[in-house]
Scaffold this active site. Structure first.
Site, PDB file in Angstrom:
ATOM      1  N   LYS B 133      31.398  39.918  43.619  1.00  0.00           N
ATOM      2  CA  LYS B 133      32.515  39.336  44.454  1.00  0.00           C
ATOM      3  C   LYS B 133      32.819  40.472  45.406  1.00  0.00           C
ATOM      4  O   LYS B 133      32.922  41.715  45.111  1.00  0.00           O
ATOM      5  CB  LYS B 133      33.585  38.907  43.746  1.00  0.00           C
ATOM      6  CG  LYS B 133      34.674  38.271  44.639  1.00  0.00           C
ATOM      7  CD  LYS B 133      35.813  37.470  43.736  1.00  0.00           C
ATOM      8  CE  LYS B 133      36.839  37.123  44.708  1.00  0.00           C
ATOM      9  NZ  LYS B 133      38.051  36.414  43.678  1.00  0.00           N
ATOM     10  N   SER B 217      38.282  31.366  44.623  1.00  0.00           N
ATOM     11  CA  SER B 217      37.809  32.657  45.783  1.00  0.00           C
ATOM     12  C   SER B 217      36.605  33.100  45.230  1.00  0.00           C
ATOM     13  O   SER B 217      35.952  33.642  46.304  1.00  0.00           O
ATOM     14  CB  SER B 217      38.775  33.525  46.028  1.00  0.00           C
ATOM     15  OG  SER B 217      39.093  34.441  44.716  1.00  0.00           O
ATOM     16  N   SER B 241      39.909  31.696  40.213  1.00  0.00           N
ATOM     17  CA  SER B 241      39.221  32.250  41.322  1.00  0.00           C
ATOM     18  C   SER B 241      37.669  32.379  40.630  1.00  0.00           C
ATOM     19  O   SER B 241      36.801  32.324  41.356  1.00  0.00           O
ATOM     20  CB  SER B 241      39.724  33.461  42.174  1.00  0.00           C
ATOM     21  OG  SER B 241      40.430  32.958  43.082  1.00  0.00           O
TER      22      SER B 241
END
Lengths: 565, 565
Positions: B133, B217, B241
């Site tokens: 990420k 996210s 997330s």
């Protein structure tokens, strides 16, 4: 509260406390003043006790348990002896906030009945009296934390039902294990200072020398232990509050890392400040006693009832490895030693204590390197900044309940405005960055130890000096740096100040203004005989390593009061 | 920045990213719009790949490692295949923020040379590509976190030396273990939303149906996994997330408790907010893959370099006990099931998924009780209050570096004033009290399970629905409640929405306004075929229990892609 002034309210509580002492336990006459009778430990307090009471109260916790668990001693006799001795201690040094002797004797009788019926102890702490710092809640017992406005309330909130107060989780665990509670010990106003003064019981002086401070904030605990009014007790620590009184009273203490022992339900005047949290830990007469209590508490798996506790059982194998290595089997150990934090140099007795420990370690073949960590000045700034985010709001609100003023020696006696959340976050980040830098430094010592591995533990002063005169604690940098780091730390007694040899060099050059003041504070005659301890410091959650080393070092220094377990 | 507008700067980065894709990996023609070609997974993306590349990229992580570690596959071939597939994936769904294929191929060649020389792998993850990420820092690679003003900086601060950025600790560990990094995946602006939109790469749609959101996210991570452009990746989670994108993309994810996997050096837009902390965890194609990566990371003892990590090695014995009991050896297991949090009811496909899991557990002889915890509404208030202490100050300051506006779907798009420290403390206390009440409730289920012990785990929705259309994530209560509790949680895929059977009853009575909106959002035709997962929840630091249960349940549900380890 409306009808009485804070002075009246405090006097009322103070008197009630004294009147609750059975007549036969009252001192026949007031003590001479400290100038005439500085030291009330040992022979002085024994005067008021029977031979049997002296025998019981001067027995180490692990041995008390052996006797109560085998039926050799009745729990009631043990508890009565400690109640009596504690009551006398309080009359000597004002070290108690609460005495609940009837409840304790009732509990002891219940345990004796259990033993009589089942022929075995209720739990591993069967009949062990455990004293508690006044920040720890006990059902049906008041918690003032040295704040008048907290009397007859629950942390300043009106009590709905007088008889049902939420008990701190650790107290419930101790009861389950067979321990008996009988007193809560004195703390400074709000439990937030290095010496123990409040408007309720007044000043708790050091029982070894009543001209000196007992330390704080677990000051009553330290004083009570020095008088053998307790076999073992619990203190709390956010900046040195277990370690200072341990060192100042010649006893042992463990400040664990956060999440090792259950803090759930213990009072704090900075409740909700989470960057540098309060922890709870044992204080006692030997490392073996601290180990025994800690192991017993971890065996109840406190993480099952305290969401802040980590599932980390006691690791006997870590202790065993450390002990073997200490004794020369396997790889030698490596230690860091902090001779000074560069801000305040230790006074001569403390420097000598450190030197004795280093000499011992070297003589046993272990490596000792000088500790040059990221500046402790930074740690102290981080400590102060995180501890004061609310500008003393909670503390001064609590004082305003009764209208009492702040005592001069308390931390944060003058309020300031709370900072905003962006500043709270900046301070939290500074703390994390410091922890990372310190860990990196610790790891970097692998290049210096000769073992290819970083040091196993660190040795440092607890305080720059022995217990000073009232109002002169001044600096707590040696302890609070390790709250910033959340490291596991024990305190062991090493020596006592000696006026004949503990002197500053005549050409001593102070590091700065504060160091100059500390130098000038030092009074070899006044401090002669005062206890001096050292800190043994491990990384976070290394209680086993720290305690195993403490036991071995204490033993070698000739202070082991019970055989090594 | 002065000379270019935020739009120009973003376009420049977007173009640079696309131009960095080798010509032979560019799509020959633009894709048809989502309305015409909603699903780009499986056969759609395979069109652009060789048979060999398909074989490699559709192999599970644990099998890739077996082949690279035995020399059967060259690391370079593995990495090239994933680089190619990821590049294609990005052209389909904008799921990457950074591609550093040359560095990855270089690393692969180094590993191949190591294997050739030593005849053994470098470490347990030898040659495994691991996607990251974009909140995770990699040396020499940019981290925008979807914020234009962060481009070419270090978290908004000017870069002193362009080539030396501090790498997140977990990345360094993964390299040591033999893993190879090659891409950083897309996040919402500031990485703080349930869907993935920013002004740099634009919108990352769901690859199974580009009319739906990918989640957030860790949205790019989820989308990339669904397209098999990664065998395994790392996401971060403060409110769902990791779990939302895992569920929305039919893959697996682990949100560990704080202090289990090293978060040191990972970016966060609420850095310094410590009551509800971000955590990092793996996302992948099977539970076995997640277990393998987690075990490998714990084996490097991350607590030695991250001061926030607890010394808690992987506990294989816990897994084994849970697996045995699941399979009927020893005491049966007990589960709580949360059919609804009482705020928003699950949409029909989610309700069906939960029902299937419950039916399975009951058919295996385990106990399932209905979960009636302390109100989750309170958890959500606590979550929102703690997450927003700075009123979005850090986020909006970051936006102001370039002048870009907040995207509408981001959490906290409108700034407010930071609260003061007394309020921060009040919110921290509220959180702690909720955790204690929840733990007490969990323990109280011992009276309901019939085993005399509390439930072993809890089963709950991940989200009230399958991935919705853009702008309709609306509510993340099912995930963020477990950030408040800091519990260990995994997500496993259970089913896909079916328009024929997943329908609301015609007389459905909404709980409230939000539930009514969620009801009206539901479009069975649009969502047909969209993935649905569930959460498997353990208490704090119970990653082993949660993963062992996830593996067993997934296997029984017919989704095990690799044999149970």
């Amino acid at each position: 509260m409306a009808d009485t002034t804070w002075k009246e309210k405090a006097a009322e509580k103070r008197e009630a406390l004294l009147s609750s002492i059975p007549l036969e336990w009252r001192l026949p006459a007031p003590l001479p003043p400290p100038a005439e009778l500085p030291n009330v430990t040992g022979p002085e307090i024994r005067k008021y006790l029977s031979a049997r009471e002296i025998e019981i109260t001067e027995t180490s916790a692990v041995y008390i348990i052996r006797k109560t668990s085998s039926g050799e001693w009745r729990c009631e006799d043990v508890v009565r002896a400690f109640c009596h001795r504690a009551a006398v201690a309080h009359q000597m040094i004002n070290c108690l906030h609460e005495m609940f002797f009837d409840a304790a004797i009732h509990d002891a009788k219940t345990l004796d009945a259990y033993f009589a019926e089942h022929g075995k102890p209720l739990g591993p702490l069967h009949g062990l009296p455990v004293s508690l710092k006044d920040t720890i809640h006990v059902s049906n017992v008041d918690t003032s934390m040295g704040i008048i406005g907290w009397l007859d309330t629950f942390e300043g909130q009106p009590l709905l039902e007088k008889t049902s107060r939420p008990e701190s989780t650790i107290v419930t665990h101790l009861r389950t294990l067979g321990a008996i509670h009988y007193v809560k010990t004195s703390v400074p106003q709000g439990s937030f200072a290095g010496e123990t003064i409040n408007h309720i019981v007044g000043h708790t002086p050091n029982p070894s020398n009543r001209n000196l401070v007992v330390g704080g904030s677990s000051g009553g605990e330290g004083g009570l232990l020095a008088l053998y009014g307790s076999p073992i007790g619990l203190g709390t620590d956010i900046g040195g509050s277990i370690r200072l009184p341990a060192s100042f009273n010649g006893c042992y203490g463990l400040k664990p890392s956060t999440g090792r022992l259950p803090f759930q339900g213990i009072a704090s005047i900075v409740d909700g400040e989470s960057a540098i949290p309060f922890v709870v830990g044992p204080m006692g007469h030997s490392v073996a006693d601290l180990v025994f209590l800690t192991k017993a508490l971890l065996a109840v798996e406190p993480w099952r009832s305290d969401p802040g506790d980590h599932e980390l059982p006691w690791r006997d194998e870590v202790c065993e490895t450390v002990r073997s290595r200490f004794r020369g089997k396997g790889e030698r150990l490596a230690f860091g030693v902090m001779y000074s934090d560069g801000i305040v140099n230790p006074q001569p007795p403390v420097a000598r204590a450190l030197g004795e420990a280093v000499q011992l370690l070297k003589s046993l073949g272990h490596t000792v390197i000088e500790w040059k960590p990221p500046p402790h000045a930074e740690a102290l700034t981080i400590w102060r900044e995180n501890i004061t985010i609310d500008g003393g709001h909670a503390f001064h609100s609590a004082l305003s309940l009764s209208g009492e003023p702040a005592t001069p020696t308390v931390f944060g006696s003058k309020p300031s405005a709370p900072v905003d959340a962006t500043e709270v976050m900046r301070r939290t980040i500074a703390l994390r960055n410091y922890r990372k830098a310190y860990l990196d430094y610790w790891n970097s010592t692998a290049a210096l130890t000769g073992t290819g591995k970083p040091v196993d533990a660190l040795i440092a002063p607890v305080h720059h000096g022995p217990p000073p005169a009232m109002g002169k604690v001044r600096y707590m940098g040696y302890t609070c740096a390790f709250n910033v780091l959340d490291y596991s730390v024990s305190v062991i007694p090493v020596t006592r100040a000696r006026k004949d040899i503990d002197v500053y060099p005549s050409n001593y050059s102070p590091l700065n203004k504060m160091d100059s003041i500390v130098h000038d504070d030092y009074n070899a005659n006044l401090l002669d005989g005062a206890p001096v301890g050292i800190q043994i410091i491990g990384q976070r959650l290394q209680e086993e390593t720290v305690l195993a080393l403490s036991e071995e070092i204490s033993w070698e220094l000739g202070r082991g009061q019970v055989p090594r377990l």
